[in-house]
Design a protein around this motif. Structure first.
Motif, PDB file in Angstrom:
ATOM      1  N   LEU A  16       0.828  -1.207   0.000  1.00 61.04           N
ATOM      2  CA  LEU A  16       0.000   0.000   0.000  1.00 61.04           C
ATOM      3  C   LEU A  16       0.864   1.259   0.000  1.00 61.04           C
ATOM      4  O   LEU A  16       0.589   2.203  -0.755  1.00 61.04           O
ATOM      5  CB  LEU A  16      -0.923   0.002   1.226  1.00 61.04           C
ATOM      6  N   LEU A  17       1.893   1.291   0.819  1.00 60.95           N
ATOM      7  CA  LEU A  17       2.749   2.478   0.901  1.00 60.95           C
ATOM      8  C   LEU A  17       3.479   2.723  -0.418  1.00 60.95           C
ATOM      9  O   LEU A  17       3.647   3.873  -0.841  1.00 60.95           O
ATOM     10  CB  LEU A  17       3.739   2.334   2.058  1.00 60.95           C
ATOM     11  N   CYS A  18       3.896   1.654  -1.089  1.00 64.23           N
ATOM     12  CA  CYS A  18       4.532   1.795  -2.399  1.00 64.23           C
ATOM     13  C   CYS A  18       3.528   2.300  -3.439  1.00 64.23           C
ATOM     14  O   CYS A  18       3.852   3.170  -4.261  1.00 64.23           O
ATOM     15  CB  CYS A  18       5.121   0.461  -2.847  1.00 64.23           C
ATOM     16  N   GLU A  19       2.321   1.758  -3.404  1.00 62.38           N
ATOM     17  CA  GLU A  19       1.296   2.195  -4.352  1.00 62.38           C
ATOM     18  C   GLU A  19       0.976   3.669  -4.187  1.00 62.38           C
ATOM     19  O   GLU A  19       0.878   4.423  -5.170  1.00 62.38           O
ATOM     20  CB  GLU A  19       0.026   1.370  -4.172  1.00 62.38           C
ATOM     21  N   LEU A  20       0.808   4.108  -2.959  1.00 62.41           N
ATOM     22  CA  LEU A  20       0.494   5.515  -2.704  1.00 62.41           C
ATOM     23  C   LEU A  20       1.624   6.422  -3.176  1.00 62.41           C
ATOM     24  O   LEU A  20       1.377   7.521  -3.685  1.00 62.41           O
ATOM     25  CB  LEU A  20       0.209   5.728  -1.221  1.00 62.41           C
ATOM     26  N   GLN A  21       2.853   5.972  -3.015  1.00 60.38           N
ATOM     27  CA  GLN A  21       3.998   6.755  -3.497  1.00 60.38           C
ATOM     28  C   GLN A  21       3.878   7.017  -4.993  1.00 60.38           C
ATOM     29  O   GLN A  21       4.039   8.141  -5.470  1.00 60.38           O
ATOM     30  CB  GLN A  21       5.301   6.013  -3.183  1.00 60.38           C
ATOM     31  N   VAL A  22       3.569   5.964  -5.762  1.00 62.12           N
ATOM     32  CA  VAL A  22       3.459   6.104  -7.216  1.00 62.12           C
ATOM     33  C   VAL A  22       2.254   6.965  -7.588  1.00 62.12           C
ATOM     34  O   VAL A  22       2.357   7.882  -8.416  1.00 62.12           O
ATOM     35  CB  VAL A  22       3.353   4.719  -7.884  1.00 62.12           C
ATOM     36  N   ARG A  23       1.106   6.690  -6.987  1.00 66.03           N
ATOM     37  CA  ARG A  23      -0.112   7.423  -7.352  1.00 66.03           C
ATOM     38  C   ARG A  23      -0.005   8.903  -7.009  1.00 66.03           C
ATOM     39  O   ARG A  23      -0.419   9.763  -7.801  1.00 66.03           O
ATOM     40  CB  ARG A  23      -1.324   6.804  -6.639  1.00 66.03           C
ATOM     41  N   LEU A  24       0.527   9.216  -5.851  1.00 65.10           N
ATOM     42  CA  LEU A  24       0.622  10.610  -5.443  1.00 65.10           C
ATOM     43  C   LEU A  24       1.711  11.349  -6.198  1.00 65.10           C
ATOM     44  O   LEU A  24       1.559  12.530  -6.533  1.00 65.10           O
ATOM     45  CB  LEU A  24       0.852  10.696  -3.933  1.00 65.10           C
ATOM     46  N   GLN A  25       2.803  10.671  -6.485  1.00 62.92           N
ATOM     47  CA  GLN A  25       3.876  11.318  -7.245  1.00 62.92           C
ATOM     48  C   GLN A  25       3.412  11.641  -8.665  1.00 62.92           C
ATOM     49  O   GLN A  25       3.808  12.656  -9.235  1.00 62.92           O
ATOM     50  CB  GLN A  25       5.115  10.427  -7.264  1.00 62.92           C
ATOM     51  N   ALA A  26       2.542  10.808  -9.222  1.00 63.51           N
ATOM     52  CA  ALA A  26       2.059  11.023 -10.586  1.00 63.51           C
ATOM     53  C   ALA A  26       1.272  12.320 -10.729  1.00 63.51           C
ATOM     54  O   ALA A  26       1.218  12.894 -11.817  1.00 63.51           O
ATOM     55  CB  ALA A  26       1.191   9.846 -11.025  1.00 63.51           C
ATOM     56  N   VAL A  27       0.673  12.789  -9.637  1.00 67.04           N
ATOM     57  CA  VAL A  27      -0.130  14.017  -9.711  1.00 67.04           C
ATOM     58  C   VAL A  27       0.518  15.163  -8.943  1.00 67.04           C
ATOM     59  O   VAL A  27      -0.115  16.178  -8.661  1.00 67.04           O
ATOM     60  CB  VAL A  27      -1.569  13.773  -9.200  1.00 67.04           C
ATOM     61  N   GLY A  28       1.781  15.000  -8.575  1.00 72.42           N
ATOM     62  CA  GLY A  28       2.508  16.094  -7.949  1.00 72.42           C
ATOM     63  C   GLY A  28       2.294  16.249  -6.466  1.00 72.42           C
ATOM     64  O   GLY A  28       2.589  17.308  -5.901  1.00 72.42           O
ATOM     65  N   PHE A  29       1.814  15.193  -5.787  1.00 71.78           N
ATOM     66  CA  PHE A  29       1.553  15.272  -4.353  1.00 71.78           C
ATOM     67  C   PHE A  29       2.525  14.417  -3.542  1.00 71.78           C
ATOM     68  O   PHE A  29       2.260  14.115  -2.384  1.00 71.78           O
ATOM     69  CB  PHE A  29       0.116  14.864  -4.045  1.00 71.78           C
ATOM     70  N   ALA A  30       3.636  14.028  -4.158  1.00 71.21           N
ATOM     71  CA  ALA A  30       4.666  13.275  -3.435  1.00 71.21           C
ATOM     72  C   ALA A  30       6.022  13.642  -4.006  1.00 71.21           C
ATOM     73  O   ALA A  30       6.148  13.982  -5.192  1.00 71.21           O
ATOM     74  CB  ALA A  30       4.442  11.768  -3.563  1.00 71.21           C
ATOM     75  N   THR A  31       7.035  13.580  -3.155  1.00 69.53           N
ATOM     76  CA  THR A  31       8.410  13.692  -3.610  1.00 69.53           C
ATOM     77  C   THR A  31       8.953  12.283  -3.832  1.00 69.53           C
ATOM     78  O   THR A  31       8.236  11.301  -3.647  1.00 69.53           O
ATOM     79  CB  THR A  31       9.276  14.411  -2.563  1.00 69.53           C
ATOM     80  N   ARG A  32      10.212  12.185  -4.161  1.00 74.56           N
ATOM     81  CA  ARG A  32      10.814  10.858  -4.326  1.00 74.56           C
ATOM     82  C   ARG A  32      10.953  10.141  -2.993  1.00 74.56           C
ATOM     83  O   ARG A  32      11.153   8.929  -2.948  1.00 74.56           O
ATOM     84  CB  ARG A  32      12.192  10.999  -4.984  1.00 74.56           C
ATOM     85  N   ASN A  33      10.810  10.900  -1.898  1.00 74.03           N
ATOM     86  CA  ASN A  33      11.062  10.326  -0.571  1.00 74.03           C
ATOM     87  C   ASN A  33       9.826  10.250   0.321  1.00 74.03           C
ATOM     88  O   ASN A  33       9.951   9.925   1.504  1.00 74.03           O
ATOM     89  CB  ASN A  33      12.149  11.134   0.147  1.00 74.03           C
ATOM     90  N   GLY A  34       8.646  10.554  -0.203  1.00 80.10           N
ATOM     91  CA  GLY A  34       7.474  10.438   0.655  1.00 80.10           C
ATOM     92  C   GLY A  34       6.345  11.366   0.257  1.00 80.10           C
ATOM     93  O   GLY A  34       6.374  12.003  -0.796  1.00 80.10           O
ATOM     94  N   TYR A  35       5.358  11.454   1.156  1.00 79.07           N
ATOM     95  CA  TYR A  35       4.135  12.180   0.833  1.00 79.07           C
ATOM     96  C   TYR A  35       3.361  12.486   2.115  1.00 79.07           C
ATOM     97  O   TYR A  35       3.604  11.880   3.172  1.00 79.07           O
ATOM     98  CB  TYR A  35       3.254  11.336  -0.100  1.00 79.07           C
ATOM     99  N   GLY A  36       2.428  13.417   2.004  1.00 76.18           N
ATOM    100  CA  GLY A  36       1.508  13.660   3.100  1.00 76.18           C
ATOM    101  C   GLY A  36       0.630  12.446   3.318  1.00 76.18           C
ATOM    102  O   GLY A  36       0.154  11.834   2.351  1.00 76.18           O
TER     103      GLY A  36
END
Length: 263
Positions: A174-194
């Protein structure tokens, strides 16, 4: 029985936002199908009048026949099923750029609920307006169809999560999936997300008790793979997290070979 509050969403004026290629829905769909500036402008116009909605607010109730489509612009929402006992299963996380229940007009009534997990910015788009826009913009209609197929692929992975993966593998996936999904729309960096949700939300997503969620997160922290504090998820070792989950991002179709929108 609903685990969401029925409080009326707080209405605020639509905030100033970058339009066109900076719009979160445009960023998501342009990765699936090349969009023109005209397409992008039409998408951005659909979210005029967005509202700030409090956490734990019900947006759609099981049994509804909605005449609006919900677009999440900021925050985390969820599609859920509730048992008479009050137990909840989260069926999907609705993230920025996700269009919620665009096909619900084909149903006589919803057999699930939708609500916010965190504070969210959402747009309520009249179904007629969306249909009219899609008729005039066939590339946009194709992109939304591909987005729906992506959503179905995510649902299949979540089914594998609760059916086949260990607690540690479920959490890591789940954490890996959220990283990809959020990064795709500009809501994650390469190192994490809200990450503004609770351990209870995680448990209801992964089919785990609070105790099991806490224990699993502790294992990931002790292995120096993640750090979760102040509503931020920091990924300390993404390759190792992906290895634990046997995570392969192909099902997300998060990138395309075409050029981004002209500026």
């Amino acid at each position: 029985m609903s685990g969401f509050e029925s409080a009326e969403p707080l209405r605020i004026p639509a905030p100033h936002r970058d339009r066109h290629h900076h719009h979160v829905l445009v960023r998501k769909l342009d990765r699936l199908v090349p969009l023109t500036e005209d397409d992008a402008g039409a998408l951005a116009d659909l979210s005029v009048g967005a509202r700030q909605v409090r956490p734990r607010t019900e947006l759609l109730h099981e049994g509804d026949t909605p005449d609006e489509v919900i677009l999440v612009l900021e925050g985390f929402a969820a599609r859920c099923k509730f048992q008479p006992t009050g137990h909840r299963q989260i069926l999907a996380h609705l993230l920025p750029g996700d269009l919620c229940e665009a096909d619900a007009g084909h149903l006589s009534r919803l057999d699930f609920s939708v609500g916010t997990l965190s504070a969210c910015m959402v747009a309520f788009i009249p179904r007629r307006a969306l249909v009219s826009t899609l008729e005039r913009h066939p590339a946009m209609a194709r992109a939304l169809r591909l987005a729906k197929l992506q959503e179905e692929a995510i649902s299949r992975e979540w089914l594998v999560n609760v059916g086949c993966r260990s607690a540690l593998e479920r959490m890591a996936h789940l954490l890996c999936e959220l990283q990809v999904r959020l990064q795709a729309v500009g809501f994650a960096t390469r190192n994490g997300y809200g990450f503004p949700i609770t351990q209870q939300d995680l448990g209801d997503t992964l089919g785990l008790s609070n105790v099991h969620v806490n224990r699993t997160l502790r294992v990931l922290r002790d292995q120096n793979l993640i750090e979760w504090r102040e509503r931020q998820m920091r990924i300390l070792d993404l390759p190792q997290l992906q290895a634990i989950a046997a995570f392969k991002a192909g099902y997300l179709h998060s990138t395309t070979g075409h050029e981004s929108l002209p500026r």
